[in-house]
Scaffold this motif. Structure first.
Motif, PDB file in Angstrom:
ATOM      1  N   TYR A 141       3.906   6.754   8.140  1.00 46.33           N
ATOM      2  CA  TYR A 141       2.770   6.348   7.327  1.00 46.33           C
ATOM      3  C   TYR A 141       2.240   5.009   7.815  1.00 46.33           C
ATOM      4  O   TYR A 141       2.893   4.301   8.572  1.00 46.33           O
ATOM      5  N   GLU A 142       1.036   4.684   7.345  1.00 47.84           N
ATOM      6  CA  GLU A 142       0.423   3.401   7.671  1.00 47.84           C
ATOM      7  C   GLU A 142      -0.194   2.820   6.408  1.00 47.84           C
ATOM      8  O   GLU A 142      -0.881   3.524   5.667  1.00 47.84           O
ATOM      9  N   TYR A 143       0.081   1.552   6.165  1.00 48.23           N
ATOM     10  CA  TYR A 143      -0.608   0.816   5.101  1.00 48.23           C
ATOM     11  C   TYR A 143      -1.513  -0.186   5.786  1.00 48.23           C
ATOM     12  O   TYR A 143      -1.071  -0.992   6.610  1.00 48.23           O
ATOM     13  N   ASN A 144      -2.793  -0.148   5.434  1.00 46.79           N
ATOM     14  CA  ASN A 144      -3.770  -1.067   5.983  1.00 46.79           C
ATOM     15  C   ASN A 144      -4.470  -1.718   4.802  1.00 46.79           C
ATOM     16  O   ASN A 144      -5.189  -1.045   4.061  1.00 46.79           O
ATOM     17  N   GLY A 145      -4.203  -3.002   4.584  1.00 50.05           N
ATOM     18  CA  GLY A 145      -4.812  -3.649   3.439  1.00 50.05           C
ATOM     19  C   GLY A 145      -4.308  -5.060   3.220  1.00 50.05           C
ATOM     20  O   GLY A 145      -3.810  -5.713   4.134  1.00 50.05           O
ATOM     21  N   LEU A 146      -4.401  -5.485   1.974  1.00 52.17           N
ATOM     22  CA  LEU A 146      -4.031  -6.845   1.598  1.00 52.17           C
ATOM     23  C   LEU A 146      -2.549  -6.957   1.239  1.00 52.17           C
ATOM     24  O   LEU A 146      -1.960  -6.009   0.718  1.00 52.17           O
ATOM     25  N   TRP A 147      -1.990  -8.125   1.518  1.00 46.79           N
ATOM     26  CA  TRP A 147      -0.579  -8.438   1.284  1.00 46.79           C
ATOM     27  C   TRP A 147      -0.475  -9.765   0.536  1.00 46.79           C
ATOM     28  O   TRP A 147      -1.328 -10.626   0.653  1.00 46.79           O
ATOM     29  N   LYS A 148       0.649  -9.912  -0.156  1.00 48.42           N
ATOM     30  CA  LYS A 148       0.988 -11.189  -0.798  1.00 48.42           C
ATOM     31  C   LYS A 148       2.505 -11.290  -0.839  1.00 48.42           C
ATOM     32  O   LYS A 148       3.187 -10.366  -1.275  1.00 48.42           O
ATOM     33  N   ASN A 149       3.061 -12.390  -0.344  1.00 43.92           N
ATOM     34  CA  ASN A 149       4.519 -12.623  -0.351  1.00 43.92           C
ATOM     35  C   ASN A 149       5.305 -11.465   0.259  1.00 43.92           C
ATOM     36  O   ASN A 149       6.368 -11.100  -0.229  1.00 43.92           O
ATOM     37  N   GLY A 150       4.786 -10.857   1.325  1.00 48.17           N
ATOM     38  CA  GLY A 150       5.511  -9.819   2.045  1.00 48.17           C
ATOM     39  C   GLY A 150       5.400  -8.423   1.459  1.00 48.17           C
ATOM     40  O   GLY A 150       6.086  -7.516   1.914  1.00 48.17           O
ATOM     41  N   LEU A 151       4.549  -8.220   0.443  1.00 52.40           N
ATOM     42  CA  LEU A 151       4.393  -6.904  -0.191  1.00 52.40           C
ATOM     43  C   LEU A 151       2.919  -6.512  -0.271  1.00 52.40           C
ATOM     44  O   LEU A 151       2.040  -7.373  -0.276  1.00 52.40           O
ATOM     45  N   PHE A 152       2.662  -5.196  -0.363  1.00 60.39           N
ATOM     46  CA  PHE A 152       1.306  -4.709  -0.577  1.00 60.39           C
ATOM     47  C   PHE A 152       0.777  -5.372  -1.845  1.00 60.39           C
ATOM     48  O   PHE A 152       1.439  -5.347  -2.877  1.00 60.39           O
ATOM     49  N   ASN A 153      -0.424  -5.947  -1.777  1.00 59.12           N
ATOM     50  CA  ASN A 153      -0.961  -6.604  -2.965  1.00 59.12           C
ATOM     51  C   ASN A 153      -2.465  -6.744  -2.795  1.00 59.12           C
ATOM     52  O   ASN A 153      -2.932  -7.563  -2.022  1.00 59.12           O
ATOM     53  N   GLY A 154      -3.211  -5.934  -3.523  1.00 54.90           N
ATOM     54  CA  GLY A 154      -4.656  -5.936  -3.426  1.00 54.90           C
ATOM     55  C   GLY A 154      -5.132  -4.607  -2.876  1.00 54.90           C
ATOM     56  O   GLY A 154      -4.391  -3.615  -2.846  1.00 54.90           O
ATOM     57  N   TYR A 155      -6.365  -4.571  -2.421  1.00 58.24           N
ATOM     58  CA  TYR A 155      -6.945  -3.323  -1.940  1.00 58.24           C
ATOM     59  C   TYR A 155      -6.316  -2.915  -0.608  1.00 58.24           C
ATOM     60  O   TYR A 155      -6.131  -3.734   0.283  1.00 58.24           O
ATOM     61  N   GLY A 156      -6.003  -1.609  -0.497  1.00 58.71           N
ATOM     62  CA  GLY A 156      -5.451  -1.097   0.742  1.00 58.71           C
ATOM     63  C   GLY A 156      -5.483   0.414   0.787  1.00 58.71           C
ATOM     64  O   GLY A 156      -5.819   1.088  -0.192  1.00 58.71           O
ATOM     65  N   GLU A 157      -5.122   0.939   1.948  1.00 62.14           N
ATOM     66  CA  GLU A 157      -5.040   2.382   2.170  1.00 62.14           C
ATOM     67  C   GLU A 157      -3.644   2.713   2.678  1.00 62.14           C
ATOM     68  O   GLU A 157      -3.191   2.168   3.672  1.00 62.14           O
ATOM     69  N   PHE A 158      -2.973   3.612   1.976  1.00 59.99           N
ATOM     70  CA  PHE A 158      -1.626   4.078   2.326  1.00 59.99           C
ATOM     71  C   PHE A 158      -1.796   5.538   2.754  1.00 59.99           C
ATOM     72  O   PHE A 158      -2.003   6.410   1.923  1.00 59.99           O
ATOM     73  N   ILE A 159      -1.722   5.789   4.068  1.00 53.43           N
ATOM     74  CA  ILE A 159      -2.046   7.097   4.624  1.00 53.43           C
ATOM     75  C   ILE A 159      -0.838   7.641   5.400  1.00 53.43           C
ATOM     76  O   ILE A 159      -0.279   6.962   6.252  1.00 53.43           O
ATOM     77  N   TYR A 160      -0.469   8.905   5.097  1.00 52.15           N
ATOM     78  CA  TYR A 160       0.613   9.576   5.829  1.00 52.15           C
ATOM     79  C   TYR A 160       0.066  10.206   7.098  1.00 52.15           C
ATOM     80  O   TYR A 160      -1.045  10.740   7.115  1.00 52.15           O
ATOM     81  N   GLU A 161       0.883  10.178   8.153  1.00 53.09           N
ATOM     82  CA  GLU A 161       0.487  10.774   9.422  1.00 53.09           C
ATOM     83  C   GLU A 161       0.378  12.295   9.286  1.00 53.09           C
ATOM     84  O   GLU A 161      -0.564  12.903   9.750  1.00 53.09           O
TER      85      GLU A 161
END
Length: 174
Positions: A141-161
């Motif tokens: 999978y790929e997460y492309n988006g915003l992060w905060k303190n090492g974690l997904f945080n904010g708008y993003g896309e979590f897409i499976y291959e």
């Protein structure tokens, strides 16, 4: 500048450490690095997460310690690691950009190791970034988006291959 044959004041030294040519330009006191300076291709071992990464540093240095802005690139085959940004006392500190193929995301119930390419704050993903890994079923999978303190945080896309009814792609705020 020298005093009694010992570097004192401003100067430049070039040398070789473990087959790597390096250069220091800056201040000396009694033959030691002192005050502000900069190094090029300085061999350095960076402790990051659970890794000790050998590489080359180019950037600012204060009193012989990596502090200021600089770039570090791994020079071994163990890990692909490149960081450019702020440093304090020989450690990644402040904002920067990281590319790492062994980046660890510490989720609540599991740690994931994958490829990260993006912004950091104090060595953790923070800002915009891309993370590629595999889930427990070995599906990429790929997460492309915003992060905060090492974690997904904010708008993003979590897409499976590989997408099938067992895996749901997610787009939105995390």
């Amino acid at each position: 500048n020298c005093l009694d044959g010992i570097p004192n004041g401003n100067g430049c030294i070039q040398g070789e450490i473990n087959g790597n040519l390096f250069e220091y330009t800056g201040e000396f006191e009694d033959g030691n690095l002192s005050g502000n300076g900069s190094v090029t291709n300085y061999p350095y071992t960076l402790s990051y997460e659970e890794y000790d990464i050998e590489g080359l540093y180019t950037g600012e240095i204060i009193d012989g310690v990596i502090t200021g802005n600089g770039q570090f690139n791994d020079n071994s085959n163990d890990i692909d690691f490149s960081y450019e940004g702020e440093w304090l006392d020989g450690k990644i500190s402040g904002s920067g950009k990281l590319i790492c193929d062994q980046y660890i995301v510490h989720f609540k119930d599991v740690d994931r190791i994958g490829q990260y390419d993006g912004a950091t704050l104090n060595g953790l993903a923070d800002g915009e970034g891309v993370f590629k890994a595999q889930n427990d079923d070995n599906v990429a999978y790929e997460y492309n988006g915003l992060w905060k303190n090492g974690l997904f945080n904010g708008y993003g896309e979590f897409i499976y291959e590989e997408n099938n009814e067992n895996f749901v792609n997610q787009v939105g705020n995390f």
